[in-house]
Design an enzyme around this catalytic site. Sequence first.
Site, PDB file in Angstrom:
ATOM      1  N   CYS A 122       0.859  -1.176   0.000  1.00 25.77           N
ATOM      2  CA  CYS A 122       0.000   0.000   0.000  1.00 25.77           C
ATOM      3  C   CYS A 122       0.900   1.232   0.000  1.00 25.77           C
ATOM      4  CB  CYS A 122      -0.877  -0.016   1.244  1.00 25.77           C
ATOM      5  SG  CYS A 122      -1.717   1.560   1.503  1.00 25.77           S
ATOM      6  N   GLU A 157      11.371  -0.876  -9.299  1.00 25.93           N
ATOM      7  CA  GLU A 157      10.303  -0.776 -10.292  1.00 25.93           C
ATOM      8  C   GLU A 157       8.935  -0.441  -9.700  1.00 25.93           C
ATOM      9  OE1 GLU A 157      10.514  -4.288 -12.807  1.00 25.93           O
ATOM     10  OE2 GLU A 157      12.115  -3.375 -13.966  1.00 25.93           O
ATOM     11  N   GLU A 314      19.411  -1.979 -15.283  1.00 27.00           N
ATOM     12  CA  GLU A 314      19.323  -3.417 -15.558  1.00 27.00           C
ATOM     13  C   GLU A 314      19.274  -3.633 -17.066  1.00 27.00           C
ATOM     14  OE1 GLU A 314      16.016  -5.507 -13.810  1.00 27.00           O
ATOM     15  OE2 GLU A 314      16.194  -4.399 -11.936  1.00 27.00           O
ATOM     16  N   TRP A 322      11.321 -13.842 -18.513  1.00 23.61           N
ATOM     17  CA  TRP A 322       9.873 -13.610 -18.527  1.00 23.61           C
ATOM     18  C   TRP A 322       9.297 -13.458 -19.927  1.00 23.61           C
ATOM     19  CZ3 TRP A 322       9.400  -8.849 -20.685  1.00 23.61           C
ATOM     20  CH2 TRP A 322      10.420  -7.912 -20.458  1.00 23.61           C
ATOM     21  N   HIS A 365      16.932 -16.771 -15.605  1.00 22.62           N
ATOM     22  CA  HIS A 365      17.180 -15.476 -16.251  1.00 22.62           C
ATOM     23  C   HIS A 365      18.674 -15.324 -16.519  1.00 22.62           C
ATOM     24  CE1 HIS A 365      15.865 -11.340 -17.167  1.00 22.62           C
ATOM     25  NE2 HIS A 365      17.104 -11.036 -16.842  1.00 22.62           N
TER      26      HIS A 365
HETATM   27  C1  GLA Z   1      12.916  -6.497 -13.575  1.00 18.23           C
HETATM   28  C2  GLA Z   1      13.226  -6.478 -12.087  1.00 18.23           C
HETATM   29  C3  GLA Z   1      14.284  -7.464 -11.679  1.00 18.23           C
HETATM   30  C4  GLA Z   1      14.116  -8.757 -12.432  1.00 18.23           C
HETATM   31  C5  GLA Z   1      14.191  -8.485 -13.899  1.00 18.23           C
HETATM   32  C6  GLA Z   1      14.160  -9.710 -14.747  1.00 18.23           C
HETATM   33  O1  GLA Z   1      13.498  -5.519 -14.294  1.00 18.23           O
HETATM   34  O2  GLA Z   1      13.558  -5.215 -11.606  1.00 18.23           O
HETATM   35  O3  GLA Z   1      14.177  -7.671 -10.288  1.00 18.23           O
HETATM   36  O4  GLA Z   1      12.911  -9.340 -12.110  1.00 18.23           O
HETATM   37  O5  GLA Z   1      13.095  -7.691 -14.263  1.00 18.23           O
HETATM   38  O6  GLA Z   1      14.068  -9.406 -16.087  1.00 18.23           O
HETATM   39 ZN    ZN Z   2      -3.581   1.559   0.181  1.00 18.09          ZN
END
Ligand code: GLA
Ligand code: ZN
Length: 663
Positions: A122, A157, A314, A322, A365
């Site tokens: 939250c 993120e 990154e 993914w 990954h």
């Molecule tokens: C995102 C996340 C990471 C990881 C990568 C994998 O960018 O910030 O923690 O999960 O994706 O691609």
């Molecule tokens: Zn909330």
Amino acid sequence: MKYPPPVKKFPHILHGGDYNPEQWLKWKDKIWKEDMRLAKLAGINTLSVGIFSWTALEPEEGQYRFEWLDEVMDLLAENGMTAVLATPSGARPAWMSRKYPEVLRVNASRQRNIHGDRHNHCLSSPVYREKTSAINSLLARRYRDHRALGVWHISNEYSGDCHCPLCQAKFRQYLKDKYKTLDALNEAWWSAFWSGTITDWDQIESPGGPGSGGHNGIKLDWRRFTTEQFVDFYLNETAPLKKITPETPCTTNLMTAGFSGIDYFRFAEVLDLVSWDSYPRWTSAEGNAEVGLRTSYAHDLTRSLKRRPFMLMESCPSATNWRAVAKLHRPGLHMLQSIQALAHGADSVQYFQFRKSRGGPEQHHGAVVDHEGSENTRVFRDVAELGQRLKSLDALVGADTPARAALMYDYQVRWALDDAKGFLQENTGYEETVINHYRPFWKRGIPLDLIDSRQSLDKYSLVIAPMLYMLREGAADRISAFVRRGGLLVSTYATGYVNESTLAFLGGFPGPLKETLGIWCEEIDALFPGETNSIEWNGKSYRAFDLCELIHGRGAEILGSYGGDFYAGSPALTVNNYGQGKAYYIAARTDGDFLDDFYRKIGAEAGLTPLFDDLPEGVSAQVRGGDEKYFVFLMNFTNREQQVSGQPALAPFEARIIERSSL
Ligand code: GLA
Ligand code: ZN
């Protein structure tokens, strides 16, 4: 113009990435030491630590375990590396969700999430804010004087929203502060429609749940509020860091490509440095040029958020887990994608991740160090080769991008278009249109900034503002002043329909830009997929599709007209002399051939010189620098050898850097 490096005492291109030594605590004597050996061998000079380490740092409430991190920080320092040290709020310990359910997010259907996933908190919860602030303070106090401390990596993120009662209350407060009276709010939302008039602040509910409102005003305000929630949450996280380590810059890793849930231009105002995570969907061969273009666009957007160099926080040295198809990088692609980031303004090349995790959701990954564990892998060699090359690029750190043209991409305009019914409501194609206008410049090697409609236009000779549907406060004035002073403006269909509250401009579109553009747009026609019209211009016929506006000249010169339908012969391309400048208007969506021809003419008019005379398809050129020291990047996104005039042949996927004293 030179900017300081991300880590002031460390004037090198940063090379490294996410590192999770806490996953290997039991094997630390062997693995951690080996990690340091491998990192140095790969030319790695930075590792990002602590990103998801909350449970390792505070396994029980108030019981802290920093010893392992002390050891890691010391190891980094001893091995000449700088740490990107994270605050751990991206994921939290289970004890916290159990004891304080309010920290868990509530979805739009008003159901509270269960514990388990990351990025699931939250944004209002006083408990979560207090807990993050407490652990951040401890981290800052503990490592304030540590030699390894370089940059703060805040959370991970940021994304999503929360609809819990605490967030509802904050939303209402946000609206009270914004509108002051219900009367003002109701007018902005045009709430009399469908009996939506709000008669008490408590009636306001966040949009999105089952049966919840179709009113665009509240949806737009909710998105703005959510951005402010992240800004506020971030400021809460950084307050102790700023106090205790004022010299250490703070950033958070954005998702510039493909994510539009936060107005990143607004968010960037509170970041010391912008950083982002780039995962291009490289294919095996032909498609790579287009992927290259889209990646360049996202880098340029990232750089433009603050109009200064950024960090590539990154990227992946190999397959991205993914993706539906986790394809390996073809030989050469790792070097190319990394140099490409530098070309567009990055001062770092960092990865997710340094060492592959043995288990867990992302165990497959791509990583610098594979499960096999040695330096004898193709990917490791790719990374080490890059690491070696980066060592010779210190002079690039902080170099500016000398763009004299700007293309507008505005998150809030995108939101307004996404929520608008009419036109092409399933897919307005807004960002795609921006990318289509970006393409001719990428293909010819002319650098562009990507700015939103609130930025100053002073440094540009050309400004392109496709589909500027919503004119935010001050935007029309800034744009008009830019043209009056001698600037070249390119606008398109779907410009100037609504104000910042999404209320339609009365008196004709494009609203307050009517005079600048010298036109009146009476109607807009949406075409079914496959249906076409044409723009007749300069003796050629170009396909028009999706959206065709029916416009009238009101002072503008008619350059091109429609070729078909009941509006055949009516204006489709105009130019208006306004003050010292000119304002072009493209009334319909077209293919790339039109945009190529059009921008060839406009680019010359605006005095923009391409970096090379004729770049072959799939080869791009970019530049950084100033003051008689420029780095020109020449990048081949094709799997074939390519020839650029005056240059030795470019090998497949080659990324070359050429120094020049002038442009
Ligand atoms: C995102 C996340 C990471 C990881 C990568 C994998 O960018 O910030 O923690 O999960 O994706 O691609
Ligand atoms: Zn909330």
